[in-house]
Design a protein around this motif. Structure first.
Motif, short mmCIF file in Angstrom:
data_model
loop_
_atom_site.label_atom_id
_atom_site.label_comp_id
_atom_site.label_asym_id
_atom_site.label_seq_id
_atom_site.Cartn_x
_atom_site.Cartn_y
_atom_site.Cartn_z
N ALA A 42 59.00 46.73 33.07
CA ALA A 42 60.04 46.38 34.03
C ALA A 42 60.21 44.86 34.11
N ALA A 43 59.09 44.12 34.06
CA ALA A 43 59.17 42.66 34.13
C ALA A 43 59.86 42.09 32.88
N HIS A 44 59.51 42.60 31.71
CA HIS A 44 60.18 42.16 30.48
C HIS A 44 61.68 42.50 30.51
N HIS A 45 61.99 43.68 31.04
CA HIS A 45 63.38 44.09 31.15
C HIS A 45 64.14 43.13 32.05
N GLY A 46 63.52 42.77 33.19
CA GLY A 46 64.16 41.85 34.11
C GLY A 46 64.42 40.48 33.49
N LEU A 47 63.53 40.09 32.57
CA LEU A 47 63.70 38.81 31.88
C LEU A 47 64.58 38.94 30.62
N ARG A 48 65.14 40.16 30.43
CA ARG A 48 65.99 40.48 29.29
C ARG A 48 65.25 40.35 27.96
N GLN A 49 63.94 40.56 28.04
CA GLN A 49 63.11 40.58 26.83
C GLN A 49 62.97 42.05 26.40
N TYR A 50 64.07 42.60 25.89
CA TYR A 50 64.16 44.05 25.69
C TYR A 50 63.17 44.57 24.65
N ASP A 51 62.96 43.81 23.60
CA ASP A 51 62.00 44.26 22.58
C ASP A 51 60.60 44.40 23.19
N ASP A 52 60.20 43.40 23.98
CA ASP A 52 58.88 43.46 24.63
C ASP A 52 58.83 44.60 25.64
N ALA A 53 59.95 44.84 26.31
CA ALA A 53 59.98 45.94 27.29
C ALA A 53 59.77 47.28 26.60
N VAL A 54 60.51 47.48 25.47
CA VAL A 54 60.35 48.73 24.71
C VAL A 54 58.90 48.89 24.24
N SER A 55 58.32 47.81 23.76
CA SER A 55 56.93 47.85 23.29
C SER A 55 55.98 48.22 24.42
N ALA A 56 56.19 47.65 25.61
CA ALA A 56 55.31 47.93 26.75
C ALA A 56 55.40 49.40 27.16
N TYR A 57 56.66 49.92 27.21
CA TYR A 57 56.82 51.32 27.61
C TYR A 57 56.18 52.25 26.58
N ASN B 98 51.00 46.04 42.65
CA ASN B 98 51.87 46.03 43.83
C ASN B 98 52.59 44.69 43.96
N ARG B 99 51.85 43.61 43.74
CA ARG B 99 52.48 42.30 43.88
C ARG B 99 53.54 42.09 42.79
N SER B 100 53.28 42.63 41.59
CA SER B 100 54.26 42.54 40.52
C SER B 100 55.57 43.21 40.93
N ALA B 101 55.48 44.37 41.57
CA ALA B 101 56.67 45.08 42.02
C ALA B 101 57.41 44.28 43.10
N ALA B 102 56.64 43.66 44.00
CA ALA B 102 57.26 42.87 45.06
C ALA B 102 58.00 41.67 44.47
N HIS B 103 57.40 41.01 43.49
CA HIS B 103 58.07 39.88 42.82
C HIS B 103 59.35 40.36 42.14
N ALA B 104 59.27 41.52 41.49
CA ALA B 104 60.44 42.05 40.79
C ALA B 104 61.57 42.36 41.78
N SER B 105 61.21 42.83 42.96
CA SER B 105 62.22 43.13 43.98
C SER B 105 62.97 41.89 44.41
N LEU B 106 62.32 40.72 44.27
CA LEU B 106 62.97 39.45 44.61
C LEU B 106 63.54 38.76 43.37
N ASN B 107 63.60 39.52 42.25
CA ASN B 107 64.09 38.98 40.97
C ASN B 107 63.23 37.84 40.43
N GLN B 108 61.97 37.79 40.88
CA GLN B 108 61.04 36.77 40.40
C GLN B 108 60.27 37.37 39.21
N TYR B 109 60.98 37.55 38.10
CA TYR B 109 60.43 38.34 37.01
C TYR B 109 59.31 37.63 36.25
N SER B 110 59.29 36.31 36.27
CA SER B 110 58.21 35.59 35.59
C SER B 110 56.89 35.86 36.31
#
Length: 584
Positions: A78-93, A41-53
């Motif tokens: 979603a966090a990797h995507h927000g940080l534009r770490q697309y390869d890591d995002a694809v791997s996570a999904y 939940n906290r991860s989602a809240a950080h993402a909503s504020l663009n605090q992707y790290s």
């Protein structure tokens, strides 16, 4: 409690107060640091504020705590995507889909990440503007926006609306098929952040003010990609935003309670196997209620499976402390464990862990039942110690040593040997009698009297017990009581010379008081002692005896009638012996 802080975080997130949501979820994590949902939940809240790290850090913690939970990988992607770490995002999904191959959220996130990955790799080529102006509105943050907005939140519980939005997310060009539905129009206004009139289908949209010209100039490839990526930055929803997940959790808790009730019913019917199965199922459904474990422990205790009972109790205590459960529940688990340990006890030392466990339970909650179990365990331990120490042969040797010390007038040493005798054989009446004699020699009359009475209790026909007790009472100048003791002994041994001599000595002293032969000092001493005797006090406060004493002074004829009553006569005799009443 963690649940309360979590609920506050959910409410703040739903209202769009993401900073407050982060604070509440952090409070909940401090109370329950192993709860994976809170980090999610906290991860989602950080993402909503663009605090992707920060969102990425919480997402990683979520996966570490529960690697078999697909939602953790959704947060991670979603966090990797927000940080534009697309390869890591694809791997996570992809890892998430290995856990839950049919998860639509993961599939959608993977598609977006792959699209962004492809777009990033081809960013050097010029691109045409997107064919569908509304395509970006149905990106990965669509569900979060719809759930967060009060105008569309209720639609999220309507299956047909969800199906339409999923179709639009897959193929935005199908928008024309759903323009007649006011819910879709309302959703579109939320997603595009524009105001729409909803009076009738087909009304024009009111676009927000813009500093740019009405007709947008053609952007370069880099600008187009930047705008697209900005729109695509994920804003994943937390656990409370997913209706299905919250609902699933509540359903599991409700099902667990039903299993518990079924287990209780089976337990009452002595159907222990069924009860065990029901409680086990309840534990699997909801590990946040330790009553399922304590109930299963009770069944194991009833079945005689004490080791299993102890394991469940220990697990309940450990889990209860993690969840900060009600101290009464923790105390119940400890008490149940203590009961199982008592059942397993074979020696006096085996009772020690049970006693320690009961004591711990009482520090959690002072329950009368637990206190009784503790007292029973301590008493059983003491009795077992006596049984283990019991040895008549060694007891006899110790008594002989005591006799030798008595003859040598070494009374303290004699007492020590007699005490050891009684530890080896608590039913040795002679040892009590001998120790009473030692106490008498040392002037410890109360201790001697207690031993003499114990001697009589163990062996009522043992004359020495009566002579010891009578001698101590005589020495304490309780002549009436001494006389009763000697007379009681004569019932068992009518010709015993010590008992007969004791009776004569007591009668002589009592008659001295009756004749008024006591010196003033003796009379004063006897009266003071008599007034301390509870029996004398009761006689003096008896209204009938008060009238009798008055008649003795003022009405001799009535006094003679009173003296014909044996009970009254006996009480007057006690008063005379105590020096309270004097006959002249």
């Amino acid at each position: 409690m963690a649940d309360e802080a979590k609920a506050k975080g959910n409410a703040a997130f739903s209202a769009g107060n993401y900073t407050d949501a982060i604070r509440h979820f952090t409070d909940a994590i401090n109370l329950a640091p192993t709860n994976h949902v809170l980090y999610s939940n906290r991860s989602a809240a950080h993402a909503s504020l663009n605090q992707y790290s920060d969102a990425l850090s919480d997402a990683k913690k979520t996966v570490d705590l529960k690697p078999d939970w697909s939602k953790g990988y959704s947060r991670l992607g979603a966090a990797h995507h927000g940080l534009r770490q697309y390869d890591d995002a694809v791997s996570a999904y992809n890892k998430g889909l290995e856990v839950d191959p049919n998860n639509e959220t993961l599939k959608s996130g993977l598609a977006d990440a792959q699209a962004a990955q492809a777009a990033a790799s081809a960013s050097s080529r010029p691109r045409a503007p997107p064919n569908n102006l509304f395509g970006d509105a149905f990106g990965p943050d669509m569900w979060a926006k719809l759930t967060a907005d009060p105008a569309t939140r209720l639609y999220m519980q309507q299956p047909d609306f969800l199906n339409m939005m999923k179709d639009l997310q897959r193929n935005p060009s199908n928008l024309n098929l759903y323009l007649q539905d006011q819910r879709v129009m309302q959703a579109l206004s939320v997603l595009l952040n524009v105001k729409m009139q909803s009076h009738a289908p087909g009304d024009d949209m009111e676009m927000p003010d813009s500093d740019s010209p009405p007709k947008e100039r053609k952007r370069s490839a880099d600008e187009t990609e930047a705008v697209k990526e900005k729109k695509r930055e994920p804003e994943p929803e937390p656990e409370p935003m997913e209706v299905s997940e919250d609902r699933e959790l509540k359903e599991k808790k409700a099902q667990a309670q039903k299993e518990k009730e079924a287990g209780n019913a089976a337990y009452k019917k002595k159907d222990f196997e069924t009860a065990i199965a029901c409680y086990t199922k309840a534990v699997e459904l909801d590990d946040g209620d330790i009553s399922f474990l304590t109930n299963r422990a009770a069944v194991y205790l009833e079945m005689g499976k004490y080791d299993e009972c102890i394991k469940d109790c220990e697990k309940a205590v450990e889990r209860g402390r993690e969840l900060r459960s009600d101290y009464k529940m923790v105390a119940r688990a400890l008490t149940r464990k203590g009961s199982a340990l008592v059942k397993l006890a074979k020696t006096s030392k085996d009772y020690e862990p049970a006693i320690e466990t009961f004591q711990k339970a009482l520090t959690e909650h002072r329950n009368p039942d637990t206190l009784k179990k503790l007292n029973d365990a301590e008493r059983a331990k003491k009795e077992l110690e006596q049984q283990e120490y019991y040895d008549p042969e060694l007891a006899e040797k110790e008594r002989e040593k005591g006799n030798e010390c008595f003859k040598e007038q070494k009374y303290p040493d004699a007492i020590r040997h007699y005490t050891e005798t009684l530890r080896r054989n608590p039913k040795d009446a002679k040892a009590y009698s001998n120790r009473a004699a030692c106490y008498t020699k040392l002037g410890a009359m109360p201790e001697g009297l207690k031993d003499a009475e114990k001697c009589i209790e163990i062996d009522p026909k043992f004359s020495k017990g009566y002579t010891r007790k009578g001698a101590i009472q005589f020495f304490m100048k309780e002549f009436d009581k001494a006389l009763e003791t000697y007379q009681e002994g004569l019932k068992h041994d009518p010709q015993n010379p010590e008992l007969l001599d004791g009776v004569r000595s007591c009668v002589q002293q009592i008659n001295r008081a009756s004749r008024g032969d006591l010196t003033p000092d003796e009379l004063k001493e006897r009266q003071a002692k008599g007034m301390q005797d509870p029996e004398i006090q009761n006689i003096l406060t008896d209204p009938i005896m008060s009238q009798v004493l008055k008649d003795l002074q003022e009405n001799p004829k009535a006094a003679q009638d009173h003296m014909k009553n044996p009970s009254v006569m006996n009480k007057i005799q006690k008063l005379i012996s105590a020096g309270i009443v004097q006959m002249r």
